[in-house]
Enzyme design. Structure first.
Site, mmCIF file in Angstrom:
data_model
loop_
_atom_site.group_PDB
_atom_site.id
_atom_site.type_symbol
_atom_site.label_atom_id
_atom_site.label_comp_id
_atom_site.label_asym_id
_atom_site.label_seq_id
_atom_site.Cartn_x
_atom_site.Cartn_y
_atom_site.Cartn_z
ATOM 1 N N CYS A 8 0.817 -1.078 0.086
ATOM 2 C CA CYS A 8 0.128 0.059 -0.028
ATOM 3 C C CYS A 8 0.827 1.135 -0.174
ATOM 4 C CB CYS A 8 -1.060 -0.153 1.291
ATOM 5 S SG CYS A 8 -0.308 -0.048 2.685
ATOM 6 N N ARG A 14 -3.223 -0.473 5.416
ATOM 7 C CA ARG A 14 -4.035 -1.514 4.746
ATOM 8 C C ARG A 14 -3.092 -2.729 4.200
ATOM 9 N NH1 ARG A 14 -5.158 2.531 -0.120
ATOM 10 N NH2 ARG A 14 -3.237 3.284 0.659
ATOM 11 N N ASP A 123 -7.957 4.378 1.194
ATOM 12 C CA ASP A 123 -7.021 4.627 2.033
ATOM 13 C C ASP A 123 -7.776 4.897 3.686
ATOM 14 O OD1 ASP A 123 -4.853 4.986 3.923
ATOM 15 O OD2 ASP A 123 -3.666 5.866 2.349
HETATM 16 P P1 4NP Z 1 -1.761 2.984 4.211
HETATM 17 O O1 4NP Z 1 -2.179 4.415 4.900
HETATM 18 O O2 4NP Z 1 -1.243 3.129 2.805
HETATM 19 O O3 4NP Z 1 -3.023 2.040 4.166
HETATM 20 O O4 4NP Z 1 -0.640 2.421 4.952
HETATM 21 C C1 4NP Z 1 -1.336 5.606 4.880
HETATM 22 C C2 4NP Z 1 -0.567 5.773 5.944
HETATM 23 C C3 4NP Z 1 0.340 6.738 6.266
HETATM 24 C C4 4NP Z 1 0.250 7.477 4.842
HETATM 25 C C5 4NP Z 1 -0.210 7.184 3.824
HETATM 26 C C6 4NP Z 1 -1.174 6.287 3.718
HETATM 27 N N1 4NP Z 1 1.322 8.622 4.921
HETATM 28 O O5 4NP Z 1 1.389 9.421 3.983
HETATM 29 O O6 4NP Z 1 1.598 8.998 5.857
#
Ligand code: 4NP
Length: 153
Positions: A8, A14, A123
Site C-alpha cells: 500500500c 492496509r 485509504d
Molecule cells: P496505508 O495508509 O497506505 O494504508 O498504510 C497510509 C498511511 C500513512 C500515509 C499514507 C497512507 N502517509 O502519507 O503518512
C-alpha cells in the site's frame, strides 16, 4: 511455497492488515507451511514505523493475531522473490510498477480483483473508516486464498 507481498502507500494500515488477515486465514486452513506473507510501502513516509493504532484496534476487535513490525519499502528485486505482489488501489499499482518496472510474469494484482466487485480499497488514513477497510481486505484475502487453492496442484 507461495510468496505473497501486499503493498500500500504507507505500509502502516492496509497492507499490514492484509498481511495479518491472510496469515490468519492460511493458519485456519492449515496451510501455514505453504505460504510466506509480508507487506511493504511504495512511499518512504512511514518507513520503520509500526502498524497504525486504529488498524491494530480493528485487528484486535476481529481477533486477528498480529505482531510488532516496522514498515518497509518495496524493492525492485522483490519482483523475483515473490509470486504475488498485491496492491490496494490503482495508484498503488502505478507506483508498484514505477519501482519494479514491467510486470513480465503477471505477478502484480489489485486485491479486490480476486472478488467480483473489483474496486480500490480506499485509504483509511484519509477515510477514517477502518471497518470498511477490514471488510474489503478480508473479502479480498478470502477470495485470493480460494483462487490459490483452485489454481495449485
Ligand atoms: P496505508 O495508509 O497506505 O494504508 O498504510 C497510509 C498511511 C500513512 C500515509 C499514507 C497512507 N502517509 O502519507 O503518512
Amino acid at each position: 511455497m507461495i510468496k505473497v507481498m501486499f503493498v500500500c502507500l504507507g505500509n502502516i494500515c492496509r497492507s499490514p492488515m492484509a498481511e495479518f488477515i491472510l496469515k490468519d486465514l492460511v493458519k485456519k486452513s492449515n496451510l501455514e507451511n505453504e505460504f510466506f506473507i509480508t507487506s511493504s510501502a511504495t512511499s518512504y513516509e512511514e518507513i520503520g514505523n509500526d502498524m497504525y493504532s486504529y488498524a491494530k484496534d480493528k485487528l484486535i476487535e476481529k481477533d486477528i493475531h498480529f505482531e510488532k513490525r516496522k514498515a518497509k519499502r518495496l524493492k525492485k528485486d522483490d519482483y523475483i522473490k515473490y509470486d504475488y505482489i498485491i496492491g490496494m488501489e490503482d495508484a498503488n499499482i502505478k507506483n508498484i510498477k514505477k519501482i519494479i518496472g514491467e510486470d513480465r510474469d503477471n505477478k502484480i494484482f489489485k486485491l479486490l480483483d480476486f472478488t467480483n466487485f473489483s474496486k480500490d480499497i480506499d485509504d483509511p488514513w484519509y477515510t477514517g473508516n477502518f471497518e470498511v477497510t477490514y471488510q474489503e481486505i478480508y473479502e479480498g484475502c478470502k477470495l485470493f486464498l480460494e483462487y490459490i487453492k483452485n489454481n495449485s496442484n
